[in-house]
Design an enzyme around this catalytic site. Structure first.
Site, mmCIF file in Angstrom:
data_model
loop_
_atom_site.group_PDB
_atom_site.id
_atom_site.type_symbol
_atom_site.label_atom_id
_atom_site.label_comp_id
_atom_site.label_asym_id
_atom_site.label_seq_id
_atom_site.Cartn_x
_atom_site.Cartn_y
_atom_site.Cartn_z
ATOM 1 N N LYS A 92 0.914 -1.305 0.086
ATOM 2 C CA LYS A 92 -0.108 -0.006 0.228
ATOM 3 C C LYS A 92 0.827 1.165 0.002
ATOM 4 O O LYS A 92 0.567 2.200 -0.534
ATOM 5 C CB LYS A 92 -1.207 -0.154 1.169
ATOM 6 C CG LYS A 92 -2.061 1.195 1.297
ATOM 7 C CD LYS A 92 -2.753 1.236 2.486
ATOM 8 C CE LYS A 92 -3.279 -0.216 2.732
ATOM 9 N NZ LYS A 92 -4.311 0.032 4.169
ATOM 10 N N LYS A 104 2.174 -3.705 11.224
ATOM 11 C CA LYS A 104 1.235 -3.944 11.763
ATOM 12 C C LYS A 104 1.424 -4.537 13.001
ATOM 13 O O LYS A 104 1.958 -5.024 13.599
ATOM 14 C CB LYS A 104 0.123 -4.742 10.959
ATOM 15 C CG LYS A 104 -1.368 -4.472 11.040
ATOM 16 C CD LYS A 104 -1.661 -3.325 10.262
ATOM 17 C CE LYS A 104 -3.182 -2.926 10.276
ATOM 18 N NZ LYS A 104 -3.440 -1.709 9.388
ATOM 19 N N THR A 188 -9.151 7.975 5.478
ATOM 20 C CA THR A 188 -9.351 6.723 4.898
ATOM 21 C C THR A 188 -10.912 6.964 4.009
ATOM 22 O O THR A 188 -10.681 6.469 2.709
ATOM 23 C CB THR A 188 -9.624 5.531 5.809
ATOM 24 O OG1 THR A 188 -8.476 5.465 6.787
ATOM 25 C CG2 THR A 188 -9.901 4.437 5.072
ATOM 26 N N ASN A 219 -15.819 4.202 11.531
ATOM 27 C CA ASN A 219 -15.128 5.156 11.256
ATOM 28 C C ASN A 219 -15.139 5.300 9.588
ATOM 29 O O ASN A 219 -15.704 6.324 8.961
ATOM 30 C CB ASN A 219 -13.816 5.448 11.990
ATOM 31 C CG ASN A 219 -13.218 6.786 11.433
ATOM 32 O OD1 ASN A 219 -13.813 7.797 11.828
ATOM 33 N ND2 ASN A 219 -12.102 6.654 10.849
ATOM 34 N N SER A 356 -1.706 9.819 7.516
ATOM 35 C CA SER A 356 -0.679 9.255 8.848
ATOM 36 C C SER A 356 0.688 9.847 8.523
ATOM 37 O O SER A 356 1.398 10.422 9.276
ATOM 38 C CB SER A 356 -0.497 7.859 8.912
ATOM 39 O OG SER A 356 -1.802 7.680 9.671
#
Length: 428
Positions: A92, A104, A188, A219, A356
């Site tokens: 990504k 992660k 997102t 969200n 981010s």
């Protein structure tokens, strides 16, 4: 979580490797995570008892920069799941050209069963356990499933206490008052919206003639529903972990969001000022939602939602993956045979990691951007990379997922080869 999740995730590369410019050395490096950590987190519960929770952090690759990836709190969290998510994050970040690798984290817990004090102890305990494994130039956590800005604030504070210096850049997705970025909470969804708006015109699919079903009203899903609703799309179904609602005439998304915020559930209602009326609707399961006859299906919950078992029920024309890994590789093949377009997670949901990155940059520079600047930069990034991936799809006559992986592999291959390959050392 199936032990084969990582193996299934790895299959995404098989087709892409046929079209990518990447050395055998680089391919070999990308088969394995760089480092994995499993920890035990002791937490003193409110009743005085002691519970031990399992935690994980995986840094899959950091060739292009520090590891980057969220931390999720969920009962199904496992090392296999976290490793798979770190793998996806690697591609990504490369797909949207961020100077990050993939990482992660997660804790095996049902956070809904914890008090707020227990949640804080667990969160600070997790950072105590992985503090030597993360850092602004090593690996930067962020929110994911069932984690939020408050938890990120605890992370940053605990890391700063351990290292005896304020270190806001160690975590992204923080509250604004602790160095967070404007626009991070909706990033997102905004990124996914820009991808949809960039690609739908290529299929002559105007918003006002487009029906949408969204699985996952957390969200990302809720914010995306609002953006699509405001742009004229007809949202006919939404669901959360408890089930969903469907109305053929369309749902009033702002009213549903207000109801969920106050009642913690979904109800198809229409509100005018303080007066709310229930509108005619059907109650349906998450599985039923996936099989609705709509134009756009948006899985925005967890991975492995569209599988060999239910893929034949899919009737949507286009699938935009806002969740990580919602479609298995086996289901992908069947969707392609059915002529259903799948727009992959490593592009569609990359808005979160992009903002981010913006937050990390702002923390390190001490210069903070306006919401307008953040959204402008996000839109530019998402549209630019979407068009590049679309061009690769057209050039090789391949699907969008394969094109996105080709795009990412080319960038990863270039970085890995810059460190030296067999051909270089043999002088060929």
């Amino acid at each position: 979580m199936s032990e084969s999740l990582f193996a299934d995730a790895s299959k995404r590369l098989e087709q892409a490797l046929k079209y990518a410019n990447i050395s055998e050395d680089a391919i070999e490096r990308l088969k394995y995570p760089k480092t994995s950590l499993t920890v035990s987190i002791p937490v003193r519960m409110d009743n005085g008892s002691l519970r031990i929770f399992k935690g994980y952090r995986v840094r899959y690759d950091d060739t292009r920069g520090p590891g980057k990836g969220g931390v999720r709190y969920h009962p199904s969290v496992s090392l296999d799941e976290v490793q798979s998510l770190a793998f996806w994050m690697t591609f990504k970040c490369a797909a949207v050209n961020l100077p990050f690798g993939g990482a992660k984290g997660g804790v095996t817990v049902n956070p809904k069963e914890l008090s707020r004090l227990e949640l804080e102890r667990l969160s600070r305990g997790y950072i105590d356990a992985i503090a030597d494994f993360i850092g602004p130039d090593i690996d930067i956590p962020a929110p994911d499933v069932y984690t939020n800005p408050m938890i990120m604030g605890w992370y940053m504070d605990q890391y700063s206490i351990i290292h005896r210096q304020l270190t806001p850049a160690v975590v992204t997705g923080k509250p604004l008052s602790l160095g967070g970025s404007l626009g991070r909470d909706t990033a997102t969804a905004a990124g996914a919206f820009y991808v949809i708006e960039t690609l739908m015109p290529k299929f002559d699919q105007p918003a006002q003639n487009t029906t949408v079903a969204i699985q996952g009203f957390g969200n990302a899903g809720a914010h995306l529903a609002t953006l699509l609703y405001n742009a004229g799309y007809k949202i006919v179904a939404v669901s959360d972990s408890k089930g969903g609602v469907y109305a053929k005439k369309g749902l009033d998304i702002p009213s549903i969001r207000r109801f969920k915020d106050t009642q913690k559930g979904l109800q198809a209602i229409y509100c005018e000022d303080s007066v709310c009326n229930v509108v005619e609707h059907e109650v349906l399961s998450n599985e039923d939602l996936l099989g609705l006859d709509v134009d756009l299906l948006i899985p925005a919950a967890l991975e492995n939602q569209i599988t060999e078992t239910n893929v034949h029920n899919i009737k949507a024309k286009y699938i935009f993956e806002v969740a990580n890994g919602p479609t298995t590789s086996a289901a992908d093949k069947i969707l392609a045979e059915k002529g259903i377009y799948v727009f992959p997670d490593i592009l569609v949901n990359a808005g979160g990691v992009t903002v981010s990155y913006f937050e990390w940059v702002q923390n390190r520079s001490g210069l903070y951007w306006t919401l307008e600047e953040v959204n402008q930069r996000l839109k530019q990034k998402m549209v630019e990379e979407t068009l590049k991936i679309w061009q690769i799809k057209q050039e090789f006559s391949i699907n969008l997922r394969t094109a996105a992986y080709v795009h990412a592999l080319n960038r990863l291959g270039e970085a890995l080869s810059a460190k030296g390959t067999r051909d270089y050392y043999l002088g060929s």
